[in-house]
Design a protein around this motif. Structure first.
Motif, PDB file in Angstrom:
ATOM      1  N   HIS A  32       0.849  -1.201   0.000  1.00 36.99           N
ATOM      2  CA  HIS A  32       0.000   0.000   0.000  1.00 36.99           C
ATOM      3  C   HIS A  32       0.875   1.239   0.000  1.00 36.99           C
ATOM      4  O   HIS A  32       2.104   1.144   0.031  1.00 36.99           O
ATOM      5  CB  HIS A  32      -0.989  -0.008   1.166  1.00 36.99           C
ATOM      6  N   HIS A  34       1.393   3.887   2.118  1.00 41.12           N
ATOM      7  CA  HIS A  34       1.970   4.590   3.274  1.00 41.12           C
ATOM      8  C   HIS A  34       3.495   4.606   3.203  1.00 41.12           C
ATOM      9  O   HIS A  34       4.120   3.654   2.738  1.00 41.12           O
ATOM     10  CB  HIS A  34       1.538   3.921   4.588  1.00 41.12           C
ATOM     11  N   ASP A  36       5.792   4.101   5.301  1.00 46.52           N
ATOM     12  CA  ASP A  36       6.590   3.064   5.961  1.00 46.52           C
ATOM     13  C   ASP A  36       6.503   1.723   5.222  1.00 46.52           C
ATOM     14  O   ASP A  36       7.128   0.745   5.633  1.00 46.52           O
ATOM     15  CB  ASP A  36       6.196   2.900   7.436  1.00 46.52           C
ATOM     16  N   HIS A  37       5.747   1.677   4.145  1.00 50.18           N
ATOM     17  CA  HIS A  37       5.693   0.469   3.304  1.00 50.18           C
ATOM     18  C   HIS A  37       6.145   0.776   1.883  1.00 50.18           C
ATOM     19  O   HIS A  37       6.952   0.051   1.316  1.00 50.18           O
ATOM     20  CB  HIS A  37       4.292  -0.140   3.324  1.00 50.18           C
ATOM     21  N   HIS A  92      -7.233  -1.856   4.934  1.00 51.74           N
ATOM     22  CA  HIS A  92      -6.455  -0.850   5.680  1.00 51.74           C
ATOM     23  C   HIS A  92      -6.724   0.558   5.139  1.00 51.74           C
ATOM     24  O   HIS A  92      -7.198   1.430   5.883  1.00 51.74           O
ATOM     25  CB  HIS A  92      -4.982  -1.238   5.589  1.00 51.74           C
ATOM     26  N   ASP A 113      -0.316  -3.862   5.920  1.00 51.34           N
ATOM     27  CA  ASP A 113      -1.117  -3.421   7.064  1.00 51.34           C
ATOM     28  C   ASP A 113      -2.546  -3.889   6.837  1.00 51.34           C
ATOM     29  O   ASP A 113      -3.037  -3.860   5.710  1.00 51.34           O
ATOM     30  CB  ASP A 113      -1.074  -1.895   7.198  1.00 51.34           C
ATOM     31  N   GLU A 327       1.031   5.388  10.020  1.00 54.85           N
ATOM     32  CA  GLU A 327      -0.030   4.382  10.112  1.00 54.85           C
ATOM     33  C   GLU A 327      -0.336   3.938   8.724  1.00 54.85           C
ATOM     34  O   GLU A 327      -1.286   3.798   8.181  1.00 54.85           O
ATOM     35  CB  GLU A 327      -1.259   4.965  10.792  1.00 54.85           C
TER      36      GLU A 327
HETATM   37 ZN   LIG Z   1      -0.220   1.564   6.469  1.00 58.09          ZN
END
Ligand SMILES: [Zn+2]
Length: 327
Positions: A32, A34, A36-37, A92, A113, A327
């Protein structure tokens, strides 16, 4: 199926495939958008069409291969064998996917996530059966048990109305991808006018381009915020834009709301624990629904979750990946 935590990210060596890599690699799947991914691009990036659109905005261009949910595709392993991959909704945020990898009669499911409770702005999670599960553990402690979504949505609407009725501006803190558009939708469905910080507004336009959210939302304009609920990313809470608004009620909408320390962390008057992640009970439900005996945990409270799953008879351990905190 072998799974390795490498400095470049989560790696499936049998397929020479990275999942959500942290550095540029040859080929990868992005779960996805975000930060952090979706951290780095690969020579070839497989993702849902929504995540491709978001990654293009945030990371730039490369050779993207979009795959709709539930439509399998094949990748050839270095050994010459063929693996079948399927992206499934993870519930998510817009476009978020779990990655099902089937190779040599073994099934691995990587959650990215995930949440199992419903959302108004993304497809509900579809959990597949797997032999090996690699799951996030953001809220992998028993203290994290979220109240029912319907109650939290009602609180969001109540806080907005109470603030507006008393001449305050309700300021909601929510990430541009996920929580911001979700809060906007909840308020708009209750006929409360919303004004969006630029980053949230740009993302809501991406949502609308995929047919999610049918109503136009107003972009922030200085001096014109009276009568609106304002939605800004948490990082904007110290921005002059907010300091200029004297009469305001700051409402942080996050799973971290279950911790009292979050009042200070978010500078919030009100905390509402509506989350885009699975809570403790949902993580256990997820594991049960996959039927996986081997479970690898990552992101967040990976050790406590792995410990609890081991005590229940799973072959569980924590994977240590370098990652950020969105998140
Ligand atoms: Zn996420």
């Amino acid at each position: 199926m072998r799974v390795e935590a490498r400095p470049e990210g989560l790696h499936l060596p049998d397929l020479d495939l990275f999942l959500d890599p942290a550095a540029r690699v040859t080929r990868a799947v992005l779960s996805h958008g975000h930060a952090d991914h979706a951290r780095a691009l690969a020579g070839t990036v497989h993702a849902t069409p929504e995540t491709v659109a978001i990654a293009r905005l945030r990371l730039g261009d490369t050779s993207y291969v979009p795959h709709a949910y539930g439509e399998p595709f094949e990748l050839t392993a270095p050994s010459g064998t063929v693996a079948r991959l399927t992206l499934l909704p993870s519930g998510h945020v817009l476009g978020s996917a779990m990655v099902l990898v089937e190779h040599r009669d073994e099934r691995l499911l990587y959650t990215g996530d995930v949440k199992l409770h419903r959302s108004r702005t993304c497809a509900p999670a579809e959990v597949a059966a797997a032999d090996v599960l690699v799951t996030e553990a953001t809220f992998g402690l028993p203290v994290f048990r979220f109240p029912p979504v319907v109650d939290l949505e009602a609180r969001i609407v109540d806080e907005a109305r109470t603030a507006l009725d008393s001449g305050e501006i309700p300021v909601f803190l929510g990430y541009a991808l996920g929580k911001g558009p979700e809060i906007a939708r909840i308020l708009q469905d209750a006929d409360i006018p919303v004004m969006l910080h630029g980053a949230v507004h740009r993302m809501v336009e991406v949502y609308r381009s995929f047919g999610v959210g049918d109503r136009d939302a107003t972009a922030y304009e200085r001096g014109k915020v009276d009568g609106y609920a304002l939605i800004v990313p948490p990082s904007a809470r110290t921005h002059p834009m907010l300091r200029a608004i004297r009469q305001k009620r700051v409402i942080a909408v996050t799973g971290w709301a279950l911790l009292d320390a979050s009042y200070d962390r978010y500078g919030a008057d009100v905390l509402i624990p509506l989350s885009d992640h699975a809570d403790w009970d949902e993580l256990h439900e997820l594991v049960a629904r996959t039927g996986a005996r081997r479970v690898l945990t990552t992101h967040g409270f990976a050790e406590p979750l792995a410990h609890a799953l081991s005590a229940q008879g799973h072959d569980a351990s924590a994977l240590h990946l370098l990652h950020g905190d969105e998140e």
